[in-house]
Design an enzyme around this catalytic site. Sequence first.
Site, PDB file in Angstrom:
ATOM      1  N   HIS A   1      -2.695  15.176   4.634  1.00  0.00           N
ATOM      2  CA  HIS A   1      -2.618  13.927   3.843  1.00  0.00           C
ATOM      3  C   HIS A   1      -4.003  13.550   3.299  1.00  0.00           C
ATOM      4  CE1 HIS A   1       0.086  10.181   3.290  1.00  0.00           C
ATOM      5  NE2 HIS A   1      -0.823  10.237   2.322  1.00  0.00           N
TER       6      HIS A   1
ATOM      7  N   GLU B   1       4.182  13.275  10.499  1.00  0.00           N
ATOM      8  CA  GLU B   1       2.712  13.261  10.502  1.00  0.00           C
ATOM      9  C   GLU B   1       2.114  12.068  11.253  1.00  0.00           C
ATOM     10  OE1 GLU B   1       2.139  12.996   6.105  1.00  0.00           O
ATOM     11  OE2 GLU B   1       0.995  11.173   6.524  1.00  0.00           O
TER      12      GLU B   1
ATOM     13  N   ARG C   1       5.729  12.234  -0.027  1.00  0.00           N
ATOM     14  CA  ARG C   1       5.857  11.876   1.386  1.00  0.00           C
ATOM     15  C   ARG C   1       6.684  12.978   2.047  1.00  0.00           C
ATOM     16  NH1 ARG C   1       2.174   8.967   0.794  1.00  0.00           N
ATOM     17  NH2 ARG C   1       2.018   6.716   1.087  1.00  0.00           N
TER      18      ARG C   1
HETATM   19  P1  NAI Z   1       4.477   5.605  -9.491  1.00  0.00           P
HETATM   20  O1  NAI Z   1       5.264   4.418  -9.042  1.00  0.00           O
HETATM   21  O2  NAI Z   1       3.480   5.429 -10.588  1.00  0.00           O
HETATM   22  O3  NAI Z   1       5.464   6.791  -9.923  1.00  0.00           O
HETATM   23  C1  NAI Z   1       6.588   7.180  -9.208  1.00  0.00           C
HETATM   24  C2  NAI Z   1       7.596   7.724 -10.219  1.00  0.00           C
HETATM   25  O4  NAI Z   1       8.695   8.293  -9.500  1.00  0.00           O
HETATM   26  C3  NAI Z   1       8.163   6.637 -11.132  1.00  0.00           C
HETATM   27  O5  NAI Z   1       8.036   7.034 -12.487  1.00  0.00           O
HETATM   28  C4  NAI Z   1       9.615   6.539 -10.712  1.00  0.00           C
HETATM   29  O6  NAI Z   1      10.490   6.181 -11.784  1.00  0.00           O
HETATM   30  C5  NAI Z   1       9.867   7.961 -10.227  1.00  0.00           C
HETATM   31  N1  NAI Z   1      11.042   8.088  -9.370  1.00  0.00           N
HETATM   32  C6  NAI Z   1      11.517   7.222  -8.442  1.00  0.00           C
HETATM   33  N2  NAI Z   1      12.641   7.709  -7.888  1.00  0.00           N
HETATM   34  C7  NAI Z   1      12.871   8.911  -8.467  1.00  0.00           C
HETATM   35  C8  NAI Z   1      13.872   9.915  -8.310  1.00  0.00           C
HETATM   36  N3  NAI Z   1      14.876   9.767  -7.437  1.00  0.00           N
HETATM   37  N4  NAI Z   1      13.787  11.029  -9.072  1.00  0.00           N
HETATM   38  C9  NAI Z   1      12.775  11.186  -9.953  1.00  0.00           C
HETATM   39  N5  NAI Z   1      11.814  10.285 -10.150  1.00  0.00           N
HETATM   40  C10 NAI Z   1      11.851   9.161  -9.410  1.00  0.00           C
HETATM   41  O7  NAI Z   1       3.790   6.170  -8.178  1.00  0.00           O
HETATM   42  P2  NAI Z   1       2.555   7.163  -8.075  1.00  0.00           P
HETATM   43  O8  NAI Z   1       1.287   6.392  -8.010  1.00  0.00           O
HETATM   44  O9  NAI Z   1       2.688   8.242  -9.076  1.00  0.00           O
HETATM   45  O10 NAI Z   1       2.790   7.743  -6.581  1.00  0.00           O
HETATM   46  C11 NAI Z   1       3.969   8.447  -6.236  1.00  0.00           C
HETATM   47  C12 NAI Z   1       4.000   8.628  -4.728  1.00  0.00           C
HETATM   48  O11 NAI Z   1       2.987   9.529  -4.311  1.00  0.00           O
HETATM   49  C13 NAI Z   1       3.713   7.359  -3.916  1.00  0.00           C
HETATM   50  O12 NAI Z   1       4.859   6.536  -3.782  1.00  0.00           O
HETATM   51  C14 NAI Z   1       3.236   7.901  -2.594  1.00  0.00           C
HETATM   52  O13 NAI Z   1       4.311   8.042  -1.695  1.00  0.00           O
HETATM   53  C15 NAI Z   1       2.671   9.277  -2.948  1.00  0.00           C
HETATM   54  N6  NAI Z   1       1.232   9.317  -2.769  1.00  0.00           N
HETATM   55  C16 NAI Z   1       0.703  10.278  -1.954  1.00  0.00           C
HETATM   56  C17 NAI Z   1      -0.664  10.323  -1.733  1.00  0.00           C
HETATM   57  C18 NAI Z   1      -1.288  11.375  -0.875  1.00  0.00           C
HETATM   58  O14 NAI Z   1      -2.440  11.205  -0.454  1.00  0.00           O
HETATM   59  N7  NAI Z   1      -0.623  12.484  -0.607  1.00  0.00           N
HETATM   60  C19 NAI Z   1      -1.552   9.335  -2.331  1.00  0.00           C
HETATM   61  C20 NAI Z   1      -0.893   8.418  -3.236  1.00  0.00           C
HETATM   62  C21 NAI Z   1       0.450   8.413  -3.414  1.00  0.00           C
END
Ligand code: NAI
Length: 336
Positions: free
Chosen positions: A295, A263, A234
């Site tokens: 995005h 955005e 994000r």
């Molecule tokens: P997920 O929940 O599977 O993984 C997120 C990981 O980040 C978890 O392992 C968590 O422990 C870790 N995390 C949380 N806080 C942290 C920190 N301070 N330092 C290091 N690691 C930390 O989520 P997923 O599916 O991998 O998605 C991640 C993010 O990607 C979403 O929350 C969303 O904001 C973004 N996203 C962007 C998209 C795009 O089109 N650009 C599409 C889908 C998701």
Amino acid sequence: MKTLIYSAKDFETPFLEEANKDVHSFKYSSDRLTTKTAMMALGFEAISIFSADDASGIVLEKLKDFGVKYITLRSAGHDNINLKIAKRLNFKVANSPDYSPYAVAEHAITLLLALNRKVTLARKQTQNYNFTLDKLIGFDLHNKTVGVIGTGKIGSIIAQILNGFGCCIMAVDPFEKEDLKTRFQVSYTHLDNLCKECSVIILSIPLTSDTHHLIDKSKLDLMHKETLLVNVARGAVVHTKDVLAYVEKKRIGGYATDVYDKESGVFFYDRSQNKPHDTDLEKMLTHDHILLTPHQAFATKEALANIAQTTVDNLSSWQEGSNPKNSLIPLDEKES
Ligand code: NAI
């Protein structure tokens, strides 16, 4: 269930129609959910929102007054909804967490390769019949140390792909994954060390109060002069002005991002005739060492089909009185 689909885009409605098969009654609106558009939800039991929609406390209060009970997000990230207030107001909320981590991870690698090998600059030059290479020198990814911040669903696939390139992978995540360590030799470390050691840093974390502006001047100071920063998380997980200043000063090698903290209301729209007055955005669109995509990391056919199916499944579960598996506010906690 009568559902208003906010921020509906032409490219996704065929997938929603196909998944729905007329089970639920969908009305599509291209408008974003905001305090102004919340009243459009009057008479709808459910709404569906996307990442640029505003489901902050004040908007949720309005939706509650208009009779909305269910909110299904067509996104994995849920930083745009105040879950605490949603819970207090007894909303049932679910997201689409697993639609395709491959779509997003592959886009992260697309950004990295395009930035490193200066693909957009090469296109700009060749369109002017300039076939010189002076400005097009990149570096091998093979044997480079790449940092992945957030090794959840998306970060794990990024690590897997980077392993295929022959990179050494460092990671930061409070939840270390043993299989990433054994299969791809991922070594977990702390953030400062990752910033110091890596030639490439990829952000795949959710936006939370802990990750807001995680990458700012203090972290950029630790990075090498050539470090490439890639963001598919994000916009606000980086301090945009700091990052732009460090790229401009050549204190880091470049920034490639699919997201931008300002955005909302810009991305997903054709603003060519009504350009926003935003100097940061302008810098990102014109600087040779910055690459911005709108995005689009999630935008593959497979991901859109999965998002649509999950949206329909979430609504069907609520209609049947059960708890969708992607519930962000479980039914049994609703009354507490
Ligand atoms: P997920 O929940 O599977 O993984 C997120 C990981 O980040 C978890 O392992 C968590 O422990 C870790 N995390 C949380 N806080 C942290 C920190 N301070 N330092 C290091 N690691 C930390 O989520 P997923 O599916 O991998 O998605 C991640 C993010 O990607 C979403 O929350 C969303 O904001 C973004 N996203 C962007 C998209 C795009 O089109 N650009 C599409 C889908 C998701």
